[in-house]
Design an enzyme around this catalytic site. Sequence first.
Site, mmCIF file in Angstrom:
data_model
loop_
_atom_site.group_PDB
_atom_site.id
_atom_site.type_symbol
_atom_site.label_atom_id
_atom_site.label_comp_id
_atom_site.label_asym_id
_atom_site.label_seq_id
_atom_site.Cartn_x
_atom_site.Cartn_y
_atom_site.Cartn_z
ATOM 1 N N GLU A 50 0.825 -1.216 0.000
ATOM 2 C CA GLU A 50 0.000 0.000 0.000
ATOM 3 C C GLU A 50 0.858 1.265 0.000
ATOM 4 O O GLU A 50 0.563 2.219 -0.700
ATOM 5 C CB GLU A 50 -0.941 0.031 1.222
ATOM 6 C CG GLU A 50 -1.633 1.390 1.326
ATOM 7 C CD GLU A 50 -2.735 1.489 2.353
ATOM 8 O OE1 GLU A 50 -2.834 0.627 3.227
ATOM 9 O OE2 GLU A 50 -3.507 2.469 2.250
ATOM 10 N N ILE A 69 -0.877 -1.848 7.688
ATOM 11 C CA ILE A 69 -1.913 -1.626 8.715
ATOM 12 C C ILE A 69 -3.228 -1.374 7.974
ATOM 13 O O ILE A 69 -3.380 -0.343 7.310
ATOM 14 C CB ILE A 69 -1.636 -0.396 9.606
ATOM 15 C CG1 ILE A 69 -0.248 -0.472 10.246
ATOM 16 C CG2 ILE A 69 -2.719 -0.271 10.677
ATOM 17 C CD1 ILE A 69 0.104 0.738 11.130
ATOM 18 N N ASP A 70 -4.153 -2.311 8.059
ATOM 19 C CA ASP A 70 -5.488 -2.024 7.531
ATOM 20 C C ASP A 70 -6.328 -1.576 8.717
ATOM 21 O O ASP A 70 -6.461 -2.304 9.705
ATOM 22 C CB ASP A 70 -6.119 -3.248 6.848
ATOM 23 C CG ASP A 70 -7.431 -2.829 6.195
ATOM 24 O OD1 ASP A 70 -7.384 -1.976 5.293
ATOM 25 O OD2 ASP A 70 -8.497 -3.296 6.627
ATOM 26 N N ASP A 106 -6.140 -4.226 0.674
ATOM 27 C CA ASP A 106 -7.048 -4.317 1.817
ATOM 28 C C ASP A 106 -7.757 -5.673 1.869
ATOM 29 O O ASP A 106 -8.078 -6.156 2.953
ATOM 30 C CB ASP A 106 -8.152 -3.247 1.715
ATOM 31 C CG ASP A 106 -7.600 -1.834 1.816
ATOM 32 O OD1 ASP A 106 -6.750 -1.599 2.679
ATOM 33 O OD2 ASP A 106 -8.036 -0.971 1.023
ATOM 34 N N THR A 161 -5.897 2.025 9.363
ATOM 35 C CA THR A 161 -4.944 3.066 9.804
ATOM 36 C C THR A 161 -5.645 4.194 10.552
ATOM 37 O O THR A 161 -5.100 4.739 11.518
ATOM 38 C CB THR A 161 -4.187 3.646 8.590
ATOM 39 O OG1 THR A 161 -3.538 2.582 7.919
ATOM 40 C CG2 THR A 161 -3.132 4.648 9.019
ATOM 41 N N ASP A 194 -0.798 -4.991 2.978
ATOM 42 C CA ASP A 194 -1.224 -3.774 3.673
ATOM 43 C C ASP A 194 -0.618 -3.843 5.076
ATOM 44 O O ASP A 194 -0.996 -4.706 5.878
ATOM 45 C CB ASP A 194 -2.758 -3.706 3.760
ATOM 46 C CG ASP A 194 -3.220 -2.347 4.276
ATOM 47 O OD1 ASP A 194 -2.357 -1.576 4.747
ATOM 48 O OD2 ASP A 194 -4.420 -2.060 4.216
HETATM 49 C C1 IPD Z 1 -9.341 1.289 4.509
HETATM 50 C C2 IPD Z 1 -10.136 0.392 5.460
HETATM 51 C C3 IPD Z 1 -11.600 0.775 5.429
HETATM 52 C C4 IPD Z 1 -12.194 0.595 4.046
HETATM 53 C C5 IPD Z 1 -11.420 1.459 3.055
HETATM 54 C C6 IPD Z 1 -9.923 1.150 3.117
HETATM 55 P P1 IPD Z 1 -6.759 1.576 5.256
HETATM 56 O O1 IPD Z 1 -7.987 0.870 4.453
HETATM 57 O O2 IPD Z 1 -10.021 -0.956 5.096
HETATM 58 O O3 IPD Z 1 -12.336 -0.052 6.305
HETATM 59 O O4 IPD Z 1 -13.545 0.972 4.047
HETATM 60 O O5 IPD Z 1 -11.891 1.198 1.757
HETATM 61 O O6 IPD Z 1 -9.230 2.049 2.259
HETATM 62 O O7 IPD Z 1 -6.676 2.969 4.722
HETATM 63 O O8 IPD Z 1 -7.101 1.539 6.701
HETATM 64 O O9 IPD Z 1 -5.561 0.739 4.893
#
Ligand code: IPD
Length: 260
Positions: free
Chosen positions: A73, A89-90, A213, A92, A87
Site C-alpha cells: 500500500e 496496517i489495515d 485491503d 490506519t 497492507d
Molecule cells: C481502509 C479500510 C476501510 C475501508 C477502506 C480502506 P486503510 O484501508 O479498510 O475499512 O472501508 O476502503 O481504504 O486505509 O485503513 O488501509
Amino acid sequence: MADVLMNLRFSVACAIAREAGQLIRTRFLARDDALNFKFKGPQDYLTETDGEVEQLIAARLSASFPDDAFFGEESGGEVGDSVWIVDPIDGTADFARGVPYFCVSIAFVLRGKTEIGVLYDPMSDELFAARRGHGATVNGQPIKVSTIAEIRQSVVELGWSSRVPFERSAKVLEKLHALGAGVKRRGSGALGIAYVAMGRQDAYCELHINSWDAAAAVLLVEEAGGWVNEFLTKECLTQGNQVIVCTPGLRGWLENILNV
Ligand code: IPD
C-alpha cells in the site's frame, strides 16, 4: 516441489504477520503516532508506523523469496506472476486515533489467483490464515461462515471511502436497511471480511476497495465456505474493485442490493 515452496511461503507469511503485528502493537501502546498522523487524501490517514511496518515485511519477504514480486500500500512495487500484496496496517484511521481495531494483511498471488491469505490482529492476538484448497483457520482452529440465508436475520458490514461518491454508498445503505439487515461499519475492511469467514457477521460489501485491503481476507471467506464476487481481476491488483463476500444463502440478496 511447488507444494513444498507454497507451504514454506505460508508458514513464513504467518511468522512475518505476527512479527509485524508485534511492532504495530508496541507503537500503538506507546502512542508514538498519537496526533502525529498525516493525510494522503480525504480521510486517508498515514502514520510513520505504516511505512516502518511495510519496510519490515518487504525485507523479510525478499530475504526468504527473492524471486517473488512485492506490491504494498505505501511503497507500491511490481505486480509480477508471483507477487506478495501487503497492507502493513489495515484500519490506519483507527490506529492513528487510538482505537484498537486494525490488522496486518499479507496475500500471495500466483498468476492472478490468491494462494495464501494471512491477517494478524495484534490487539486480539488473532491470526487468520488460509491456503487455497486447505481451509481457513484462526489461531490454528478451522473456521466456517455462518448459515444465515435471510437478509432480515443478517449482520452486514458496509464499508465506504471517499473514492466512491457517497450517494452510491448511501443507496446501498438505504436498501440494506429497508430489507431489514443489521448494518455495521467499522474501520478495517480486511478484518470485516475475516469476521464473515468466522461467522461474526454474515456479509461484507464495499463499492470500491483496494487489492491490498481485501486480497488476503477474501481467500479466508472462500476457504471458510462463503461466496465471493469476482474480486481479484487483473485491473483490481493495481486499481481495486467492488467487493462482496457473504454466506452462500445471502448471495442473491447482496448481488441485487449492490447493483446501484
Ligand atoms: C481502509 C479500510 C476501510 C475501508 C477502506 C480502506 P486503510 O484501508 O479498510 O475499512 O472501508 O476502503 O481504504 O486505509 O485503513 O488501509
